[in-house]
Design an enzyme around this catalytic site. Sequence first.
Site, PDB file in Angstrom:
ATOM      1  N   LEU A 108       0.889  -1.156   0.000  1.00 13.87           N
ATOM      2  CA  LEU A 108       0.000   0.000   0.000  1.00 13.87           C
ATOM      3  C   LEU A 108       0.933   1.212   0.000  1.00 13.87           C
ATOM      4  CD1 LEU A 108      -3.044   0.780   0.172  1.00 13.87           C
ATOM      5  CD2 LEU A 108      -2.667   1.113   2.625  1.00 13.87           C
ATOM      6  N   MET A 117       2.639  -1.383   4.427  1.00 15.91           N
ATOM      7  CA  MET A 117       2.441   0.059   4.331  1.00 15.91           C
ATOM      8  C   MET A 117       3.780   0.731   4.050  1.00 15.91           C
ATOM      9  SD  MET A 117      -0.486   1.009   7.086  1.00 15.91           S
ATOM     10  CE  MET A 117      -2.134   0.315   6.923  1.00 15.91           C
ATOM     11  N   ASP A 118       3.970   1.056   2.790  1.00 20.62           N
ATOM     12  CA  ASP A 118       5.254   1.579   2.324  1.00 20.62           C
ATOM     13  C   ASP A 118       5.469   3.015   2.795  1.00 20.62           C
ATOM     14  OD1 ASP A 118       7.627   1.511   0.448  1.00 20.62           O
ATOM     15  OD2 ASP A 118       6.491   3.169  -0.424  1.00 20.62           O
ATOM     16  N   ALA A 119       6.665   3.276   3.345  1.00 21.80           N
ATOM     17  CA  ALA A 119       7.100   4.639   3.703  1.00 21.80           C
ATOM     18  C   ALA A 119       6.084   5.367   4.581  1.00 21.80           C
ATOM     19  CB  ALA A 119       7.389   5.455   2.438  1.00 21.80           C
ATOM     20  N   VAL A 120       5.353   4.627   5.386  1.00 19.17           N
ATOM     21  CA  VAL A 120       4.248   5.223   6.145  1.00 19.17           C
ATOM     22  C   VAL A 120       4.728   6.226   7.191  1.00 19.17           C
ATOM     23  CG1 VAL A 120       4.130   3.409   7.911  1.00 19.17           C
ATOM     24  CG2 VAL A 120       2.056   4.652   7.281  1.00 19.17           C
TER      25      VAL A 120
END
Length: 587
Positions: free
Chosen positions: A145, A243-246
């Site tokens: 995501l 959750m990418d780079a959240v």
Amino acid sequence: MAECTNSTLEVLTNKLTQQLAVIYADVELDISYQSLALNLIQIMRLSEQSKPPAPYSNHWSEQDVVMITYGDSLLKENEKPLVTLQHFADHYLQDHINSIHILPFFPYSSDDGFSVIDYSSVNEALGDWGDITAIANKKRLMSDLVINHCSSRSLWFDNFVKGEGQGHDYFFTASPHDELSQVVRPRTSQLLRKTETARGEQYVWCTFSHDQVDLDFRNPEVLSQFVKVIRLYLDNGVRIFRMDAVAFLWKIAGTPSINLPQTHEVVRLLRTLIEHAQPDAVIITETNIPNTQNLTYFGNANEAHCIYNFSLPPLLINTLITGNCLYLKRWLMSMPPAQDGTTYFNFIASHDGIGLRPAEGLLSDQEISLLINTMKNFGGAISWRTSESGEQKAYEMNISLFDALQGTVNGPDKWGMQRFICAHSIMLGLEGIPGIYIHSLLGTRNDYEKLKNTHHNRAINRHRWDYEALEQQLADETNPHANVLKQMLTLIDIRTAQKAFHPNATQFTLHLGLNLFGFWRQSQDRRQSIFCITNVTDQSQELPISELNLIITEHWVDLISEQSFDDLTQAIELAPYQTVWISNRGD
């Protein structure tokens, strides 16, 4: 009965309303928190039957192992890459590995998928949603995501430039005159991108690159759009959300704009929605930051189910190239046991480089410098970032894991294969869920041609295999790639049969000097113990079994070599980079 179900939805609505009040406390909204909560419930299609799992539920076991891959890591002429990936999984992974993380499989403009043009469709060059769901029907599917930013070539950003339509107010802007000196960056590019729009000159916030424009979660419509995306992914079989780079999601000028309280609350809110929609779904936060900050994403077992163990790769590689486990042992002793309902996601190689920020405070500057120089000597490249003080600092080392472990600080040697398998025998034994990059399963080397063609350092470890050529190599038992795959799957099979390797089974660090790295795992029912001990040097080392305090009435065996230990006063000799998993039970 109706009164009971209404109460369930009422509880959910109240919880979401409270979470939204925290997120938007400093933002003026045109909608009430309760109305927004009801909108999100409707988007997720939650009903009277939608109930969350019991608190502190573990949605995993010792049988969970994740293979990380791009949708096109394997290419076959006249075949969709996702179909080829399915064939590889059916033929080679079979029941050895039960989960697959397909890195962003959406239309994109840069960063090998992490600059998403359209979240709702599958990249036509890879296949379609039918191919995704086909994989999800056989393996537990993990998807990204990409929540912090999207592509500057997206329809949303086009509308931002035009000043009309969906997306015209989705992006975070700031002024060059704002106080931005504290902003934490993983890149060296300029933070703000000057953009001419129908409303005049705008400066768009770009944490990563000017093609990756940051979204503005102060606008609740952005949150709603991502809830729609999550619902779509669930419908197509996704059960693990990365959750990418959240960590960079919420920004406030005058602050570091990383790990802000609003970011943590967004993660909590998304978890609330996801677990009501799919009780066994899992959230993993990808936060490539110093270890103490990373741990905060567990919350109180109400944020991420799993966090990436980002400190493991640099510390483990440092251990194996120096023959000294001091720093790895110190770190392991400092790691809190993950409470039920949470666990670690362990990996030592991925599509990205070997991050150095997670080693800050764990390795000395001298150790980091030695590590960087050794990787450069092994053909690796170094990516840089701009620190808070404005200086250039190494951000990550770009190199294939097989090449990273080809030798020691003294240079390449004959122990590369043993050292590579050794790294995985350590990782597979640790508390948490193991994630293994496809190029580690295959022993892929540095791809210098791709690096030269793309001029992107990360390309060195993003090789695309010709599938038919790979099949030929894997059919030859003397081939190094076939050897790596066979040894890796054998280790995985042993691991997945042991209850003491449950991701939440007890773990204690052993003190066996600096040349032997060891830890003890005990199953949750306390019936099985496994002592995991590794010689991290290129010289034979002696292990006196008496130092392990094994229970004398039990029968002990090394699960890897199948050697029995009848005399608990004996010492065993560990060959260079040999690991033993000494267990009292093999079931």
